[in-house]
Design a protein around this motif. Structure first.
Motif, PDB file in Angstrom:
ATOM      1  N   SER A   1       0.808  -1.227   0.000  1.00 58.91           N
ATOM      2  CA  SER A   1       0.000   0.000   0.000  1.00 58.91           C
ATOM      3  C   SER A   1       0.836   1.269   0.000  1.00 58.91           C
ATOM      4  CB  SER A   1      -0.926   0.020   1.217  1.00 58.91           C
ATOM      5  OG  SER A   1      -1.815  -1.056   1.175  1.00 58.91           O
TER       6      SER A   1
ATOM      7  N   ARG B   1       2.843   2.269  -2.066  1.00 62.18           N
ATOM      8  CA  ARG B   1       2.787   2.858  -3.408  1.00 62.18           C
ATOM      9  C   ARG B   1       1.605   3.809  -3.536  1.00 62.18           C
ATOM     10  NH1 ARG B   1       3.754  -2.849  -6.401  1.00 62.18           N
ATOM     11  NH2 ARG B   1       5.900  -3.131  -5.729  1.00 62.18           N
ATOM     12  N   SER B   2       0.545   3.547  -2.765  1.00 60.20           N
ATOM     13  CA  SER B   2      -0.639   4.409  -2.782  1.00 60.20           C
ATOM     14  C   SER B   2      -0.521   5.548  -1.782  1.00 60.20           C
ATOM     15  CB  SER B   2      -1.885   3.596  -2.446  1.00 60.20           C
ATOM     16  OG  SER B   2      -2.003   2.479  -3.268  1.00 60.20           O
ATOM     17  N   GLY B   3       0.565   5.592  -1.069  1.00 57.77           N
ATOM     18  CA  GLY B   3       0.782   6.646  -0.086  1.00 57.77           C
ATOM     19  C   GLY B   3       0.244   6.312   1.298  1.00 57.77           C
ATOM     20  N   LEU B   4      -0.172   5.077   1.533  1.00 52.64           N
ATOM     21  CA  LEU B   4      -0.702   4.678   2.836  1.00 52.64           C
ATOM     22  C   LEU B   4       0.351   3.909   3.624  1.00 52.64           C
ATOM     23  CD1 LEU B   4      -4.192   3.377   1.695  1.00 52.64           C
ATOM     24  CD2 LEU B   4      -3.690   5.563   2.766  1.00 52.64           C
TER      25      LEU B   4
END
Length: 135
Positions: free
Chosen positions: A50, A52-55
């Motif tokens: 996650s 990569r999604s900024g989480l």
């Protein structure tokens, strides 16, 4: 293993019935601790994906689950020692209680922090809701 605790009598021994109860508790705690550690590892792996999604919440949650699992394992080991050894029941009990205190202190602060964030979110929502009122 841990700090030494001063007790009035280091020679107190729990009876067979008490030892059975304590051993059963230790076994259940150990199972829960292994589950929490495995869950923590899975959450960290999911969190890495996650990122990569900024989480990063999965990683943080995973680390917390591993910490809780680790302290639960240590407490379970101390409880198990009460039933399996002789001559150190009170000291082992105090070590187990110290590990539980660490575990619940962590959970106490996490709950307080979560409540603060929830209160901030509610107040922010109310303020922004009042400002963005459209006729």
């Amino acid at each position: 293993m841990g700090r030494k605790f001063e007790v009035e009598s280091d020679r107190y021994e729990f009876n067979q019935s008490h030892n059975h109860l304590i051993k059963d508790l230790a076994q259940k705690m150990r199972f829960v601790s292994y589950f929490l550690i495995a869950l923590g590892v899975l959450l960290i792996i999911g969190g890495i994906v996650s990122v990569r999604s900024g989480l990063i919440s999965g990683i943080i949650n995973g680390v917390l689950q591993i910490l809780i699992g680790f302290w639960t394992t240590k407490a379970a080991s101390s409880f198990n020692l009460i039933a399996d050894t002789q001559g150190n029941d009170i000291e082992n009990l105090m070590i187990a209680l110290e590990q539980l205190r660490k575990l619940y202190t962590l959970q106490y602060w996490l709950i307080l922090i979560a409540l603060i964030f929830i209160a901030i979110a509610i107040i922010t929502g109310l303020i922004l809701g009042a400002v963005n009122v459209t006729p």
